[in-house]
Every structure is written in structure tokens, then in C-alpha cells.
Design an enzyme around this catalytic site. Structure first.
Site, PDB file in Angstrom:
ATOM      1  N   ASP A 171       2.898   1.906   2.839  1.00  0.00           N
ATOM      2  CA  ASP A 171       2.219   1.496   3.257  1.00  0.00           C
ATOM      3  C   ASP A 171       2.524   0.559   4.543  1.00  0.00           C
ATOM      4  O   ASP A 171       1.982  -0.333   4.531  1.00  0.00           O
ATOM      5  CB  ASP A 171       0.483   0.308   3.196  1.00  0.00           C
ATOM      6  CG  ASP A 171      -0.364   1.479   1.486  1.00  0.00           C
ATOM      7  OD1 ASP A 171      -1.529   1.098   1.716  1.00  0.00           O
ATOM      8  OD2 ASP A 171      -0.228   1.637   1.136  1.00  0.00           O
ATOM      9  N   ASP A 198       1.786   6.144   3.651  1.00  0.00           N
ATOM     10  CA  ASP A 198       1.242   6.053   5.110  1.00  0.00           C
ATOM     11  C   ASP A 198       2.183   4.999   5.720  1.00  0.00           C
ATOM     12  O   ASP A 198       2.524   3.472   5.508  1.00  0.00           O
ATOM     13  CB  ASP A 198       0.037   4.402   4.578  1.00  0.00           C
ATOM     14  CG  ASP A 198      -1.315   4.998   4.061  1.00  0.00           C
ATOM     15  OD1 ASP A 198      -1.246   6.143   4.779  1.00  0.00           O
ATOM     16  OD2 ASP A 198      -2.242   3.700   3.842  1.00  0.00           O
ATOM     17  N   TYR A 201       0.786   4.185  11.094  1.00  0.00           N
ATOM     18  CA  TYR A 201      -0.528   3.390  10.962  1.00  0.00           C
ATOM     19  C   TYR A 201      -0.683   4.054  12.506  1.00  0.00           C
ATOM     20  O   TYR A 201      -1.659   2.932  13.446  1.00  0.00           O
ATOM     21  CB  TYR A 201      -0.879   2.117  10.603  1.00  0.00           C
ATOM     22  CG  TYR A 201      -0.823   1.622   9.483  1.00  0.00           C
ATOM     23  CD1 TYR A 201      -1.902   2.765   8.913  1.00  0.00           C
ATOM     24  CD2 TYR A 201       0.115   2.157   8.800  1.00  0.00           C
ATOM     25  CE1 TYR A 201      -2.854   1.387   7.594  1.00  0.00           C
ATOM     26  CE2 TYR A 201      -0.368   1.700   6.944  1.00  0.00           C
ATOM     27  CZ  TYR A 201      -1.107   1.358   6.335  1.00  0.00           C
ATOM     28  OH  TYR A 201      -1.563   1.845   5.541  1.00  0.00           O
ATOM     29  N   ASN A 236      -3.157   8.742   3.187  1.00  0.00           N
ATOM     30  CA  ASN A 236      -4.114   9.018   4.403  1.00  0.00           C
ATOM     31  C   ASN A 236      -4.097   9.202   6.070  1.00  0.00           C
ATOM     32  O   ASN A 236      -4.564   9.715   6.722  1.00  0.00           O
ATOM     33  CB  ASN A 236      -5.791   8.385   3.545  1.00  0.00           C
ATOM     34  CG  ASN A 236      -5.421   6.327   4.018  1.00  0.00           C
ATOM     35  OD1 ASN A 236      -4.625   6.176   3.258  1.00  0.00           O
ATOM     36  ND2 ASN A 236      -6.023   6.072   4.799  1.00  0.00           N
ATOM     37  N   HIS A 321      -0.462   8.819  -3.799  1.00  0.00           N
ATOM     38  CA  HIS A 321      -0.454   7.291  -2.959  1.00  0.00           C
ATOM     39  C   HIS A 321      -1.807   7.009  -3.415  1.00  0.00           C
ATOM     40  O   HIS A 321      -1.638   5.179  -2.863  1.00  0.00           O
ATOM     41  CB  HIS A 321      -0.800   8.045  -1.277  1.00  0.00           C
ATOM     42  CG  HIS A 321      -1.527   7.331  -0.086  1.00  0.00           C
ATOM     43  ND1 HIS A 321      -0.309   6.621  -0.081  1.00  0.00           N
ATOM     44  CD2 HIS A 321      -2.217   6.667   0.500  1.00  0.00           C
ATOM     45  CE1 HIS A 321      -0.718   5.152   1.342  1.00  0.00           C
ATOM     46  NE2 HIS A 321      -2.236   5.653   1.618  1.00  0.00           N
ATOM     47  N   HIS A 331     -10.620   0.535  -2.602  1.00  0.00           N
ATOM     48  CA  HIS A 331     -10.305   2.196  -2.807  1.00  0.00           C
ATOM     49  C   HIS A 331     -10.482   2.219  -4.541  1.00  0.00           C
ATOM     50  O   HIS A 331      -9.698   2.876  -5.346  1.00  0.00           O
ATOM     51  CB  HIS A 331      -9.056   2.354  -2.479  1.00  0.00           C
ATOM     52  CG  HIS A 331      -8.741   2.258  -0.723  1.00  0.00           C
ATOM     53  ND1 HIS A 331      -9.196   3.090  -0.012  1.00  0.00           N
ATOM     54  CD2 HIS A 331      -7.526   1.444  -0.580  1.00  0.00           C
ATOM     55  CE1 HIS A 331      -8.597   2.489   1.205  1.00  0.00           C
ATOM     56  NE2 HIS A 331      -8.142   2.127   1.204  1.00  0.00           N
ATOM     57  N   HIS A 358      -1.439   2.771  -0.750  1.00  0.00           N
ATOM     58  CA  HIS A 358      -3.153   2.704  -0.076  1.00  0.00           C
ATOM     59  C   HIS A 358      -4.004   1.335  -0.736  1.00  0.00           C
ATOM     60  O   HIS A 358      -4.632   1.128   0.560  1.00  0.00           O
ATOM     61  CB  HIS A 358      -4.098   4.064  -1.531  1.00  0.00           C
ATOM     62  CG  HIS A 358      -5.020   4.139  -0.675  1.00  0.00           C
ATOM     63  ND1 HIS A 358      -5.164   4.635   1.074  1.00  0.00           N
ATOM     64  CD2 HIS A 358      -6.919   4.387  -1.260  1.00  0.00           C
ATOM     65  CE1 HIS A 358      -6.738   4.987   0.619  1.00  0.00           C
ATOM     66  NE2 HIS A 358      -6.944   4.944  -0.072  1.00  0.00           N
ATOM     67  N   VAL A 359      -3.985   0.603  -1.647  1.00  0.00           N
ATOM     68  CA  VAL A 359      -4.834  -0.931  -1.811  1.00  0.00           C
ATOM     69  C   VAL A 359      -3.082  -1.519  -2.195  1.00  0.00           C
ATOM     70  O   VAL A 359      -2.442  -1.683  -1.272  1.00  0.00           O
ATOM     71  CB  VAL A 359      -5.091  -0.789  -3.315  1.00  0.00           C
ATOM     72  CG1 VAL A 359      -5.609  -2.435  -3.927  1.00  0.00           C
ATOM     73  CG2 VAL A 359      -5.898   0.011  -3.809  1.00  0.00           C
ATOM     74  N   HIS A 360      -3.798  -3.078  -0.198  1.00  0.00           N
ATOM     75  CA  HIS A 360      -2.523  -3.483   0.812  1.00  0.00           C
ATOM     76  C   HIS A 360      -3.299  -4.736  -0.001  1.00  0.00           C
ATOM     77  O   HIS A 360      -3.360  -5.688  -0.116  1.00  0.00           O
ATOM     78  CB  HIS A 360      -3.413  -3.953   1.719  1.00  0.00           C
ATOM     79  CG  HIS A 360      -3.353  -2.886   2.461  1.00  0.00           C
ATOM     80  ND1 HIS A 360      -4.798  -2.137   3.712  1.00  0.00           N
ATOM     81  CD2 HIS A 360      -3.259  -1.609   2.476  1.00  0.00           C
ATOM     82  CE1 HIS A 360      -4.310  -1.331   3.846  1.00  0.00           C
ATOM     83  NE2 HIS A 360      -3.249  -0.883   3.304  1.00  0.00           N
TER      84      HIS A 360
END
Length: 459
Positions: A171, A198, A201, A236, A321, A331, A358-360
């Protein structure tokens, strides 16, 4: 004196009992830590396009957005990719083991695409194979005064005791926090990046700006990705389903720009594949492609796990991801369907690590599994399982969506350490039995090792 000696022995006995209980408590995943660190957050906004980190190389039609990835199953090939903005130009890579001496050459392919009204530059992908292990290669792309020179190091030969250091990033995006993560990683000693999805962006933009922000991200990562392989997985933000712009083909930009060696592992799709590198067997899965029973990804993974030879590559790593275990409200449970399909395979295969984004935020689990899930019998919760992977969530690269610190309280038994900060990880494989893992927080711009563990190989 005798009484004092007995009291001392009694105290020592009590200490040993307490120590055993504490260690048992930790081993069984009941002593997790939620970091209390509070970050003075830099703005989660993208770096302006006129910043020097996005600088366009000098010279007419000069190659830009240069990046490499592994090009075969065993690490004796690379795929070199780049973009020429004005015309196709040369698709030749010249390379050799001495600086300014290029004894070999390889021919690549050229493609381009449109997205809304944006037209990409000319995207080159060139397979350079037949390389020697543990060797430094210099390569040259482009023509005349606009040509550019880079280098890369091939991995050691496949061997159970081959030492190797992977960086792990997810991410990332293109903010000042992203730049902090990238600069810190480049000083870490990592030899190749496992990227957990990711990328740019760019899908947070509209119209032509989507393509423009893919170009800026390609120039941004070049400082690392042109010199060492980044092993890609898609997230995603690579789907880019935008019907309002008449763009409905999933992963269009990603698949044009980022090649993967999927055919080398008998995969029929670039989004899932496997490689072997040094002493590690790495499997990349696609969280946003069908994976239930008898789908192509399910069928491929079943066969790929059979090909894993732990005598040659004792370390088994999975990259995807969406995390399977996550104690953040962001999420939460999104990976449950993939867990239900694949977790028993991961446990049976004794996977060492599963990296996801995925999870920041950052989170590390204990070795746990929920393969006996059964609501009727009351078996609804993960339990300690020494054959299970460690799950690591590394969606903390630095993108413009910002951090998420909505961790559940109390901390679940399966969660060992968690913190809502930006950073990167490294996995330093020492030999067939031990590896040193650490997560490095971007502590308001400065790197700080915050979570470090010595892991014993599962096999």
C-alpha cells in the site's frame, strides 16, 4: 544458614515456575501488545507532480519508469520494463558483467494502452535469461544520448542454506510518507521486495490523471525497482473498474505496466504465480480473482503446493493483498472467504509467513489456525497451531488514504503486535533453520526498528 538456603531454593523454584507459565502464555498467543505510539502525522497527500522525485529523465524519448522483476522460476532471469514517452524506440537491452561493457543483448516487446482519453507511453518488457547466480550485471536501455544505465545483482543459487534478505512493502502510494518508507527501505540491506499490493493509488484520480499518476509512480519507484526485483501482487486499487469513464476491464493499467513470470510456474494468469529465490519458495495469490473450488487459481495453487520442495527451499512464503487475520475495524473479516478455502492447505504445507496489505497499519500474529471452525460444536475461534503460518499485515507503506488505528479492544489472542504507523519490513533469512524479521516504523520521518523476532523454520 540452612533455613536461608532452603528459602533461596524455594524462591528460585517459584521464579522458574512463573517463568515457565509466562513463556507458555506467550507461546500460546495470549500476550499480545498494542503499541501506544502516537505519530505526529505528516499530511497524507500526494507529492506534487513537479517534485524532483518524479523528474523526467533528460534527452529525447529517454527510457523512464524502469523496473525489474524475476523472470523465471529459479532466479536466473529478470524481466526489465520501461516506458518511452514519445515513440517506441529500441526494444533492446544490452547487458554484461562489467561496467560499460555489454557483451550480450536481448530483444523485448512493446505495448501501449488507453485509459479514458489518456494514451500511455510505449511500454517495453524484455526477458533477460541465462544469467549466472550471485553475479552483478550492468544493463543499458535507450538510444544515443538518451540511453540510461542501471545494474542488478542475481540471487545465490537455490540452496537450503542460501542467505537472503527480502524487503516487504504494501500500500505504498506516492505521498511524502511513501517517500520516507522507500528511502528507509533502500538503506535496509534488502535485496528484493515482496510487494503486497496497492501500488500507485492512481485510481483515486479521474480522467487523464489516472494515467498521469501511474507514470509519476513509475518514476518514483525507479530509484529502487530499477536495481533490484520487486515481486508484484495486485490489490484493490489496481482493479480500476470505472464505468463512469467507460473503463470496465479489471487490472488494465497494472497488467500492461507490470510483467510477472507466471508461465514459469504453470500459471495461466499474471495475477497469481510462484518463484523460487535463494532458500525461499514464494507464492503470490490474487485476492480479487476467483479462488473457490475448481477455479483456475484454486487448481493452480493445489498443484503448486505439490511442487514445493522444502529440502531445497525450506522457507515457504505467501504474498497476497487482503489479510486473513486482522484485528482492525478497517477491512475486518474481508479475508474470511479466502481463509475458509485455503487455510487448511497453508497449515498442512507448514507455510512460514503470509504477508498481506490492505489495512493501513501494521500487525503480526502468533501461529494460529481456525481450520476446525464449527459453530455447532462451539469451535469458533482461532487456536494456537505450531504448523500454522505467521500472518503479517504490512499495509503501511504511506498512501494518501492515511492510517487506520481502529484496533479492537481487547486485543484478540491471535494478535502478537500491532501499531498504526507507516513503515516497511525486512526478512533476513540466515540459513535453513532461522530467519530474522523486523518491522521498521517511520518514526516521524526517521526509521526505528519497532518489532523484531527470530523465527524458526516451519519445515
Amino acid at each position: 544458614m540452612l533455613l536461608a538456603s532452603r528459602l533461596l531454593r524455594l524462591q528460585l523454584f517459584r521464579f522458574v515456575i512463573i517463568l515457565v507459565l509466562v513463556l507458555s502464555y506467550v507461546e500460546n498467543g495470549n500476550a499480545g501488545l498494542t503499541s501506544t505510539f502516537v505519530r505526529t502525522q505528516w499530511p497524507a497527500t500526494d507529492i506534487p507532480l513537479d517534485n524532483e522525485v518524479f523528474a523526467i529523465p533528460k534527452g529525447y524519448n529517454a527510457p523512464q519508469q524502469v523496473h525489474i522483476t524475476q523472470g523465471d522460476y529459479d532466479g536466473k532471469a529478470v524481466i526489465i520494463s520501461w516506458v518511452t514517452p514519445d515513440e517506441p524506440g529500441s526494444n533492446t537491452v544490452k547487458y554484461g558483467t562489467s561496467e560499460n561493457s555489454y557483451d550480450f543483448s536481448a530483444e523485448g516487446t512493446i505495448t501501449n494502452y488507453t485509459f479514458y482519453k489518456y494514451k500511455s507511453g510505449y511500454i517495453h518488457h524484455c526477458l533477460v535469461d541465462g544469467l549466472e547466480y550471485d553475479s552483478k550485471y550492468y544493463y543499458k536501455i535507450g538510444e544515443g544520448d538518451s540511453s540510461r544505465v542501471f545494474w542488478f545483482q542475481t540471487p545465490p543459487e537455490i540452496d537450503p542454506d542460501a542467505a537472503y534478505t527480502f524487503g516487504i512493502i504494501g500500500d505504498l502510494g506516492q505521498t511524502y510518507n511513501s517517500l520516507s518508507t522507500l528511502e528507509h527501505y533502500m538503506k535496509s540491506g534488502g535485496q528484493s521486495v515482496l510487494f503486497a499490493g496497492d501500488l500507485s493509488y492512481a485510481d483515486r484520480y479521474q480522467y487523464d490523471d489516472v494515467g498521469i499518476r501511474w507514470d509519476s509512480w513509475g518514476r518514483f519507484i525507479e530509484q529502487s525497482a530499477a536495481y533490484q526485483p520487486w515481486i508484484w501482487s495486485a490489490g484493490n486499487h489496481e482493479i480500476e473498474y470505472m464505468p463512469d469513464m467507460e473503463e470496465v476491464l479489471p487490472f488494465k493499467s497494472f497488467l500492461h505496466r507490470f510483467a510477472t513470470p507466471h508461465t514459469a510456474s504453470k500459471s495461466t494468469n499474471p495475477l497469481w504465480y510462484a518463484i523460487r529465490r535463494a532458500s525461499a519458495h514464494i507464492i503470490v495469490l490474487s485476492s480479487y480473482s476467483p479462488f473457490v473450488k475448481y477455479t483456475p487459481q484454486w487448481t493452480w495453487l493445489r498443484e503448486e503446493l505439490k511442487r514445493v520442495n522444502r529440502e531445497k527451499t525450506p522457507w515457504l512464503i505467501v504474498v497476497m493483498h487482503v489479510p486473513i487475520y486482522n484485528s482492525n475495524a478497517a477491512h475486518y473479516m474481508e479475508g474470511e472467504s479466502m481463509r475458509a478455502v485455503f487455510e487448511s492447505w497453508f497449515v498442512r504445507s507448514k507455510v512460514d509467513f503470509i504477508f498481506a496489505g490492505h489495512v493501513h497499519a501494521y500487525e503480526r500474529s502468533y501461529r494460529i489456525s481456525n481450520i476446525h471452525y464449527n459453530v455447532t460444536t462451539g469451535d469458533r475461534y482461532p487456536v494456537p497451531d505450531k504448523s500454522a503460518p505467521v500472518y503479517l499485515t504490512v499495509g503501511d507503506g504511506g498512501n494518501q488514504e492515511g492510517l487506520v488505528g481502529r484496533f479492537f479492544d481487547p486485543q484478540p489472542d491471535y494478535s502478537a503486535f500491532r501499531e498504526a504507523s507507516y513503515g516497511h519490513s525486512t526478512l533476513e533469512i540466515r540459513n535453513r533453520t532461522h530467519a530474522f524479521y523486523q518491522w521498521n516504523r517511520n518514526d516521524d520521518g526517521k526509521p526505528e526498528t519497532t518489532d523484531s523476532v527470530i523465527f524458526h523454520n516451519q519445515y
